[in-house]
Design a protein around this motif. Sequence first.
Motif, PDB file in Angstrom:
ATOM      1  N   LEU A   1     -25.950  47.222  24.337  1.00 17.44           N
ATOM      2  CA  LEU A   1     -26.110  48.056  22.468  1.00 17.44           C
ATOM      3  C   LEU A   1     -26.505  49.682  22.841  1.00 17.44           C
ATOM      4  N   ILE A   2     -26.962  49.873  23.544  1.00 25.00           N
ATOM      5  CA  ILE A   2     -27.353  51.168  23.709  1.00 25.00           C
ATOM      6  C   ILE A   2     -26.296  52.255  23.924  1.00 25.00           C
ATOM      7  N   ALA A   3     -25.255  51.514  25.046  1.00 28.00           N
ATOM      8  CA  ALA A   3     -24.023  52.275  25.172  1.00 28.00           C
ATOM      9  C   ALA A   3     -22.827  52.007  23.366  1.00 28.00           C
ATOM     10  N   TRP A   4     -23.038  51.181  22.931  1.00 29.34           N
ATOM     11  CA  TRP A   4     -22.129  50.633  21.692  1.00 29.34           C
ATOM     12  C   TRP A   4     -23.183  52.396  20.657  1.00 29.34           C
ATOM     13  N   VAL A   5     -23.734  52.324  20.644  1.00 26.80           N
ATOM     14  CA  VAL A   5     -24.630  52.789  19.857  1.00 26.80           C
ATOM     15  C   VAL A   5     -23.655  54.960  19.757  1.00 26.80           C
ATOM     16  N   PHE A   6     -24.387  54.983  21.590  1.00 25.26           N
ATOM     17  CA  PHE A   6     -23.593  56.519  22.005  1.00 25.26           C
ATOM     18  C   PHE A   6     -22.104  56.689  21.913  1.00 25.26           C
ATOM     19  N   VAL A   7     -21.235  55.513  22.095  1.00 25.56           N
ATOM     20  CA  VAL A   7     -19.966  55.552  21.519  1.00 25.56           C
ATOM     21  C   VAL A   7     -19.400  55.151  20.153  1.00 25.56           C
TER      22      VAL A   7
END
Length: 307
Positions: free
Chosen positions: A24-30
């Motif tokens: 989820l954190i990765a998708w927030v940044f991407v």
Amino acid sequence: MTSVQARPGKKVSSLAAQRRRSALIAWVFVAPFVLTFGVFGLIPLVSSLAMSFTDLRARDIRNPFNVNFVGFDNFVAVLTDPSFQRALFNTLMFVVVGVPATLFIALVLAVLLNSVSRKVATFFRVGYYTPVITTIVAVAVVWRIMYQNTGVINTILASVGITGPNWLSDPNTALLAITIMAIWRNIGASMVIFLAGLQGIPADVNEAASIDGANAVQKFFRITIPMMMPTILLNTILVTTGYMQFFDEPFVMTNGGPLESTTSIALQVYNQFKYGNYSVGAAGAYVLFALVGILALIQFRFFRQRT
């Protein structure tokens, strides 16, 4: 016993939750990049592809339901258009002359800089790379002044008894003049890539070749060039792709003239959009995309056999 058996399950669930949290954190940044690419990249790409199969013109923007599906008619119109054929010829000539000259000069400069001290190499590397980061408008304006009848180039030619031509006003020399300027501007980027490839060759290989009695020429063609093939492939594709899409140089310096002698495919596509022929312009853009892809595949096959 019950408490002991429950621990592995808790560990598995906590690991799964941690993975979900990390994803989820990765998708927030991407997400910003994905949204930006979707809005400004993917949607226009798909829209232009759909547009190329219709008869959309500027007047149809207010009445989109009047647009009709025409199949491959726009592609046929592009390929049979004498102006597009002339633009295709100009682009291919620009690539045939510009790409080998750019790569050859850049490789020679990279070899020379690789043989001098680091301080000297850094000084010249900055000097050769400066035109790459300089805005094309400024570069084109300076070169257009240099190409004038009373400019620097004709003045130098006159000093040795040669009468210089009207570089940008003569259909026979205009494309050559733009090609020379493009080569000068782009050798810096290719030189830096070649220099990185040369510095990646292990020194032990050259030392072993020297012990075996190989001279500098033999080491260059038997060791340096074969080990540089991946770098040469990368540089060839980058330069070819860039030269196939050349637009800024003729747009600023000649606007495609004289007599369409410097009109490129990209400039021809731009003109179609400027005149309101959106569907024909989109078809021309995808013809250019197909040509770039075909050339890239040919280069991959050619260099893969030698790698």
